[in-house]
Design a protein around this motif. Sequence first.
Motif, PDB file in Angstrom:
ATOM      1  N   GLN A  58     -52.944 -27.824 -40.744  1.00  9.21           N
ATOM      2  CA  GLN A  58     -51.725 -28.617 -40.866  1.00  9.21           C
ATOM      3  C   GLN A  58     -51.403 -28.971 -42.321  1.00  9.21           C
ATOM      4  OE1 GLN A  58     -52.305 -31.914 -38.098  1.00  9.21           O
ATOM      5  NE2 GLN A  58     -51.439 -30.708 -36.446  1.00  9.21           N
ATOM      6  N   HIS A  75     -48.061 -27.513 -40.992  1.00 15.04           N
ATOM      7  CA  HIS A  75     -47.557 -28.043 -39.726  1.00 15.04           C
ATOM      8  C   HIS A  75     -47.915 -29.521 -39.700  1.00 15.04           C
ATOM      9  CE1 HIS A  75     -47.437 -23.826 -38.453  1.00 15.04           C
ATOM     10  NE2 HIS A  75     -48.713 -23.729 -38.779  1.00 15.04           N
ATOM     11  N   GLY A  76     -47.394 -30.238 -38.718  1.00 11.87           N
ATOM     12  CA  GLY A  76     -47.842 -31.599 -38.500  1.00 11.87           C
ATOM     13  C   GLY A  76     -47.255 -32.612 -39.468  1.00 11.87           C
ATOM     14  N   ASN A 322     -55.101 -29.216 -36.346  1.00 13.67           N
ATOM     15  CA  ASN A 322     -54.846 -29.605 -34.965  1.00 13.67           C
ATOM     16  C   ASN A 322     -56.154 -30.081 -34.343  1.00 13.67           C
ATOM     17  OD1 ASN A 322     -54.339 -29.654 -32.179  1.00 13.67           O
ATOM     18  ND2 ASN A 322     -52.885 -27.971 -32.298  1.00 13.67           N
TER      19      ASN A 322
END
Length: 353
Positions: A58, A75-76, A322
Amino acid sequence: MKTDPFNRRKFLLATLAGGASALAPSLAIGQEIKAVAALDSAAISRIIDQASAFPALQTMIVHAGGKTQIEHRFHGPAADRPVNVKSVSKTIIATLAGIAIERKVFSGLDEPVAPILSNKLPQERDPRLAQVTLGNLLSMQAGLDRTSGPNYGRWVESSDWVRYALARDFVDEPGGRMLYSTGNSHLVSAMLTRKTGRSTLENARDWLGEPLGINIPPWPRDPQGIYFGGNDMELSPRAMLAFGRMFLEEGKSGGKQIVPAAWIAESWKPRTSSPFTGDSYGLGWFIARTPDGKPFYYAWGYGGQMIYVVPHASVVAVMTSNTAAPSGRSGYVRQLHNLLATQIVPAAEAAIG
């Protein structure tokens, strides 16, 4: 680096179990932070390209030579948003224990556990319980059967986590092989709570959060209200970086000594090794080596929540991932190690002036 004016190093070495033992040759305590120019742009591109191939990754931050060289969100949440760091919590708890020793809350690593948590001991108990020390808990050598892995669910569903952890059967002697157990770190949280009269959250905010300038939000507690000692703390990637930088800089931040330098050395001294990875383990930190044999140290949370400290290259790297998938048995954490050791560290070494 300058000698600590408060002589914390001498105090810690005098109180740690086993007395003033010599530092392991692989440690880099006393090594200056090397000046690093901006990393080569091609190297940065290679690092980000390789990292982007990991679907779970992430956020990644790379700090080298006193400069943040890479901060990339794949991401995230953003890098300033707290995320669940999973078992990196164990490294935070171990650091609080080191500060507690310096503050004379604990006498040292050989502080017995049983007298502090006497009201939680099983009535019919193995006499070896009296031999378990704070140091045994921090190095995952308590000898008690694990509360992690297949035993984790039953433990956190119990009505008293501390009592349950202390009632586990002995499957090895105290000081024996590594038995990675979240219950060990939770017992440390309980000991800190009992000895200071304050919650682990209050201690963490006072001893680490405020001096490092980082936010430490509340995290889950057990049924008795003790903050979870080995899991589910939340820190932003930037807060994780501040913590890692403090270890790189011998316990200092902003010119102030936050953690004694001697505790850094003790934390990074190999005491046992993981039966799952073969990597060494100190006090809340795993220890591995680059392909050319130089040591690096890492805090590891489930799913791939990582703080890496590489003293010889003046590198701190943070990676958050994640939390829904394992990183150990999937091989993902080894991919992250490889990214660090074969891409990030060589790029920093090449930029050292």
